[in-house]
Design an enzyme around this catalytic site. Structure first.
Site, PDB file in Angstrom:
ATOM      1  N   LYS A   1       0.884  -1.116  -0.055  1.00 39.99           N
ATOM      2  CA  LYS A   1      -0.212   0.101  -0.071  1.00 39.99           C
ATOM      3  C   LYS A   1       0.890   1.221   0.154  1.00 39.99           C
ATOM      4  O   LYS A   1       1.909   1.101   0.822  1.00 39.99           O
ATOM      5  CB  LYS A   1      -0.774  -0.045   1.105  1.00 39.99           C
ATOM      6  CG  LYS A   1      -1.925   0.974   1.437  1.00 39.99           C
ATOM      7  CD  LYS A   1      -2.757   1.032   2.560  1.00 39.99           C
ATOM      8  CE  LYS A   1      -3.860   2.234   2.502  1.00 39.99           C
ATOM      9  NZ  LYS A   1      -4.651   1.863   3.717  1.00 39.99           N
TER      10      LYS A   1
ATOM     11  N   SER B   1      -9.659   2.004   2.960  1.00 43.06           N
ATOM     12  CA  SER B   1      -8.889   2.902   2.186  1.00 43.06           C
ATOM     13  C   SER B   1      -7.785   1.959   1.369  1.00 43.06           C
ATOM     14  O   SER B   1      -7.444   2.392   0.488  1.00 43.06           O
ATOM     15  CB  SER B   1      -8.025   4.035   3.090  1.00 43.06           C
ATOM     16  OG  SER B   1      -7.254   3.219   4.127  1.00 43.06           O
TER      17      SER B   1
ATOM     18  N   SER C   1     -10.044  -0.290   7.118  1.00 38.75           N
ATOM     19  CA  SER C   1      -9.840   0.068   5.709  1.00 38.75           C
ATOM     20  C   SER C   1      -9.072  -1.336   5.164  1.00 38.75           C
ATOM     21  O   SER C   1      -8.292  -1.245   3.906  1.00 38.75           O
ATOM     22  CB  SER C   1      -8.557   1.393   5.913  1.00 38.75           C
ATOM     23  OG  SER C   1      -9.207   2.454   5.753  1.00 38.75           O
TER      24      SER C   1
END
Lengths: 483, 477
Positions: free
Chosen positions: A76, A151, A175
């Site tokens: 990420k 997210s 997330s």
């Protein structure tokens, strides 16, 4: 062959059925082929990946390979990666090349994984749909006009579409788990303190926790083995031994007490998700677990408490982005105030600005007691709810989200309804507990997830339960059409 | 109208650690800009603070030094404000729960009396960097070497009633932190900084007046001047019917005045909250006891011991213990001088300190060692040399001409104690000044001094004064 799981790839590499170089090339090619549509990557590190793959193959030739040696993964874009752009989904950090590795990056690298690239995300991890990225929204591979969740939406979409066998995520209010559910993959948020936060760009420090995302619980266990553990660079990481999470995957579930929180099965829940969860419950009963209703009475307070604490911490964590030392700087600042004002207002997106303002307000003199302090008290009550629950049961089972993925653009003008999509995940962060989401079926051809919540440092039990379910179901092996 | 001054001090003592409070970067003063700042000090994305345990150790030491409560649990908080030399946009400090609670420090006033100043609290925090506004053609430069340097902020109660008292307290504090070896006390380099809260009120009034905070006072002398200036300014303003504004004022030492910096209305709301990156600081009784066991003798204990053991006056003892190196110097001198403690004290206080001061040196860089001075004192005490000649030896020592006995030998400075030799000299002088002798004998007794001087001069100052007096008296009668 790209649909294999990380565990399967690990076996193939071990049997010399494929080399890491070949595997890496396979995924790089798939990224090239599919990511124009999905937009799940911000940066693809092709050259570095090929070099790392070659090195991994050499390690294997020397007989020094571990289970993750040569496995391609994605990080990420919130994890600092030495020499690689680490944007956090923001224009503010679009020009930021991290000068060091996050502990998670360093540990996965040390385990021999090959970095394919950095995945798209909501700006500074603030969002539940991945629509808040400076690099544009990520599309759900199951239906392109739907959101992948957020997210960690880029990571979830990339794993679901087989652009990478695994990815890292971070989870502040859901997330990892929410996008895992919405994309039909398995994602674990470990206990707060289990995985180091060093080098993970902070959103809300007391809630943020990094974790693995992959196809199956087995994959996730392998990754967690490498990621977990005490880090002297993170004062909030916990010095507790790390068990081999793969060792207990096949323990029988006989006698396991599973709690069903009644507040998580109430009005807001899509009936079709309720049905899917009910079937999963039957499966657990079949395997010898006992199920009982429990209560987490302060559940409804978790969202308001979260939206005070998380923005409060974010308003302070994001103060360092001032255009002075790195990141975006406005052109021709007139004076210091102008430099701050324009550098920040020109480079932060609306959701980030909204949360900075909410957080600044909540911490201001005269409001602190009414908001921040009160939210902390609620947090304590929520922790107590869970403590009472875990006195009765070993694990909690519930849906991950109240509904399947929504359409792109559907909730962007209504932040509160967007916030509500994290209703089942947020309390877990407030309490610092581990939670895993795994695929449990489909609604309207969109995947849905089941969440298992464990007591502190009880990741092994969650992975055991998730794996036991995945042994008798195939939701986690489904691949979206066209991929 | 009679006015009373009320002063409280906030002192920032830079802790003498090798590395910073939350990172491994070095803390040395004077390095090239930004060469002692790592990713953590620069506030890079993703970095986290880790508390330097040495800092905690030093805070405990200080707490014990002021007889304070040491918090079992204290909390680091973020103080949020924007400034270019504050990399994270917040300073990690302590707010509601400081590491050191209520304590006190006794200070010596000039009249010899003692006054107790209460200390409200002392807390740990990180320093900010430095903004450099010159040399950048209208822009500002930023040096983050200092960012993250550990500070102990020591806050007193408003217990001081004059600038002199404030200085006395500051000196006592300065002495203490140096004794504890937790701060080098260098005020020029900013390792020991002071802000003063000053207000005035009418004598007898209970309520405090509105205070101003004076910043940028970086020497003992400036503390006194800045406070005195401010007191006069406030009194003049009040007597002319004005009112004091609560504000921060900067002291300009070149102009000897204070100027308004910012008023309370424009003051920042620092939005303090507990830093979620750091766990609460827990200090156990065992940790405190471990530090207590290695605590050095503190200034007041030492002063009292000097008075008792060496028979010194409180005044002399206070001077000698004001610096631990000096106290040690004194004890070595006395020991070498076979315990002639008072004489040793006199020589240090009136001769050595004067000479050091003139040469801009301090006790640590003294050209005369404690054993040298001790030997000198010993030679005075055993009558090898006179006190007057000792000054010559002292000067030779200062010029590094060798050891005491060598100097005495080489320059023939030994005191003449042979009576016949003295008589011979006296006879010569008497013979050379018949008129003076006659005058003396007719009652001008003041002339006795003249004869002493003449004989001494002829001897090169080497006669034992007492012996000389006796011989002279006999010969002149």
């Amino acid at each position: 062959m790209h649909y294999k799981s990380l565990t399967e790839w690990s076996r193939e590499l071990n049997n010399h059925a494929i080399s890491s170089a070949e595997l890496t090339q396979l995924f790089l090619k798939r990224i090239q082929q599919f990511d124009k549509t999905l937009n799940s990557f911000v940066t693809v590190t092709t050259e570095q990946a090929l070099v790392a793959a070659k090195a991994a193959d050499q390690q294997r030739a020397l007989g020094k390979a571990g289970p993750l040696t040569g496995i391609p993964i994605a990080q990420k874009d919130i994890f600092c990666t030495d020499g690689v752009k680490t944007s956090c989904g923001s224009k503010m950090l679009d020009n930021f090349i991290a000068p060091y590795n996050a502990t998670v990056v360093q540990r996965l690298q040390a385990a021999g994984t090959v970095l394919l690239g950095k995945t798209n995300m909501d700006e500074f991890a603030m969002g539940s749909s991945n629509e808040n990225s400076f690099y544009g929204p990520v599309h759900n591979p199951w239906q392109h006009d739907y959101v992948p969740g957020g997210s960690s939406g880029g990571s979830a979409a990339a794993v679901a579409a087989c652009l990478t066998p695994a990815a890292t995520g971070t989870d502040t209010g859901g997330s990892i788990r929410q996008p895992a559910a919405l994309c039909g993959i398995t994602g674990l948020k470990p206990t707060y303190g289990r995985v180091s936060r060093y080098g993970m760009v902070a959103f809300a420090s007391s809630l943020d926790q990094g974790g693995p995302m992959a196809k199956s619980a087995e994959d996730v266990a392998l990754l967690l083995n490498a990621m977990a553990g005490f880090d002297p660079c993170d004062s909030t990481s916990v010095d507790q031994p790390v068990p081999d999470y793969t060792a207990t995957l096949n323990h029988p579930l006989r006698g396991m007490r599973i709690g069903l929180p009644k507040e998580y099965f109430s009005d807001g829940l899509d009936a079709r998700i309720a049905t899917a969860i009910e079937l999963a419950i039957q499966e657990y009963k079949k395997q010898g677990a006992t199920l009982q209703e429990i209560s987490l009475p302060h559940t409804t307070l978790s969202i308001p408490a979260y939206y005070v604490i998380a923005p409060a911490e974010c308003s302070s964590n994001l103060a360092r982005y001032d255009g002075v030392r790195y990141g975006y700087r406005c052109e021709h600042p007139q004076d210091l105030a102008d430099l701050y004002k324009r550098s920040r207002s020109e480079s932060f997106g609306n959701e980030v600005k909204r949360r900075i303002m909410i957080g600044t307000y909540a911490l201001s003199a005269g409001y602190y007691d009414a908001y921040y302090l009160k939210a902390q008290k609620i947090r304590r009550l929520i922790c107590n709810d869970f403590a009472r629950a875990f006195a009765q049961v070993d694990m909690i089972l519930c849906p991950t989200t109240p509904s399947p993925a929504f359409k792109l653009g559907e909730k962007t003008s209504d932040p509160v309804s967007m916030y509500l999509s994290d209703i089942y995940t947020i309390a877990v962060n407030l309490a610092g507990l581990p939670g895993i989401s795994l695929p449990v079926g489909f609604v309207d051809s969109l995947p849905i997830g089941m969440q298992l919540i464990g007591n502190y440092f009880d990741e092994a039990r969650l992975l055991n339960a998730a794996h036991s379910y995945q042994k008798v179901t195939d939701w986690h092996t489904r691949i979206p059409e066209g991929y | 109208m009679e006015w009373e001054t009320v002063i409280g001090l906030e002192v920032h003592a830079q802790l003498k650690t090798k590395s910073k409070i939350f990172s491994g970067a070095a803390t040395q003063f004077g390095a090239d800009p930004n060469t002692q700042a790592c990713a953590i000090d620069l506030g890079f994305p993703g970095v986290l603070p880790v508390l330097n345990s040495e800092v905690v150790h030093m805070a405990i030491k200080f707490g014990l030094g002021i007889h304070a409560e040491i918090a079992e649990k204290s909390v680091f908080a973020r103080k949020n404000y924007f400034y270019p030399d504050l990399p994270k946009g917040y300073q990690i400090s302590q707010y509601e729960l400081p590491v050191v609670g209520k304590g006190h420090l006794d200070m010596q006033l000039e009249d010899g009396s003692t006054k107790r100043i209460r200390i409200t609290r002392a807390h740990l925090e990180e320093d900010a960097g430095k903004s450099l506004h010159e040399d950048f053609q209208g822009l500002s430069g930023i040096d983050l070497n200092r960012a993250g340097t550990p500070l102990l902020e020591i806050v007193s109660e408003p217990d001081m009633r004059s600038a002199k008292e404030a200085v006395a307290y500051l000196k006592a504090l300065h002495t203490l932190v140096r004794y504890l070896d937790i701060c080098d006390g260098n005020m020029q380099e900013g390792s020991f900084r002071c802000d003063a809260n000053v207000s005035v009120r009418q004598k007898g009034q209970e309520k405090y007046g509105t205070r101003t905070e004076l910043k940028n006072i970086n020497s003992f002398r400036f503390v006194e001047r800045a406070i005195n200036y401010e007191i006069e300014r406030q009194i003049a303003l009040l007597e002319s019917g004005g009112a004091i504004t609560q504000e921060t004022r900067l002291y300009d030492s070149a102009k000897n005045e204070t100027r308004a910096m910012r008023s309370k209305e424009e003051a920042n709301d620092y939005r303090y909250f507990p830093d979620p990156d750091l766990l609460p600081l827990v200090i156990t009784a065992d940790m405190v006891n471990a530090v207590r066991q290695h605590l050095p003798e503190l200034p007041q204990q030492k002063r009292d011991r000097f008075v008792q053991e060496y028979g010194l006056s409180i005044y002399d003892a206070t001077i000698l213990v004001s610096d631990s190196t000096m106290a040690h110097y004194y004890e070595t001198t006395t020991k070498t001088a076979d315990g002639h403690a008072k004489l040793a004290a006199n020589w240090i206080i009136s001769e050595l300190l004067g000479a050091l001061n003139k040469a801009n040196l301090d006790i640590e860089t003294s050209p005369i060692s404690a054993t040298q001075l001790g030997t000198l004192v010993k030679r005075i005490a055993d009558n090898t040399i006179s006190g007057k000649i000792a000054k010559t030896v002292f000067e030779a020592l200062w010029k590094q001409e060798g050891e005491v006995d060598h100097i005495i030998e080489r320059h023939g400075l030994k005191q003449v104690t042979d009576n016949s030799a003295i008589e011979k000299l006296v006879d010569e002088i008497i013979a050379a000044h018949p008129q003076h002798v006659a005058d003396y004998r007719t009652g001008k007794e003041k002339l006795f001094g003249f004869f002493v001087g003449q004989v001494m001069k002829a001897s090169g100052g080497k006669l034992n004064p007492q012996q000389l007096n006796e011989v002279l008296k006999k010969k002149l009668s």
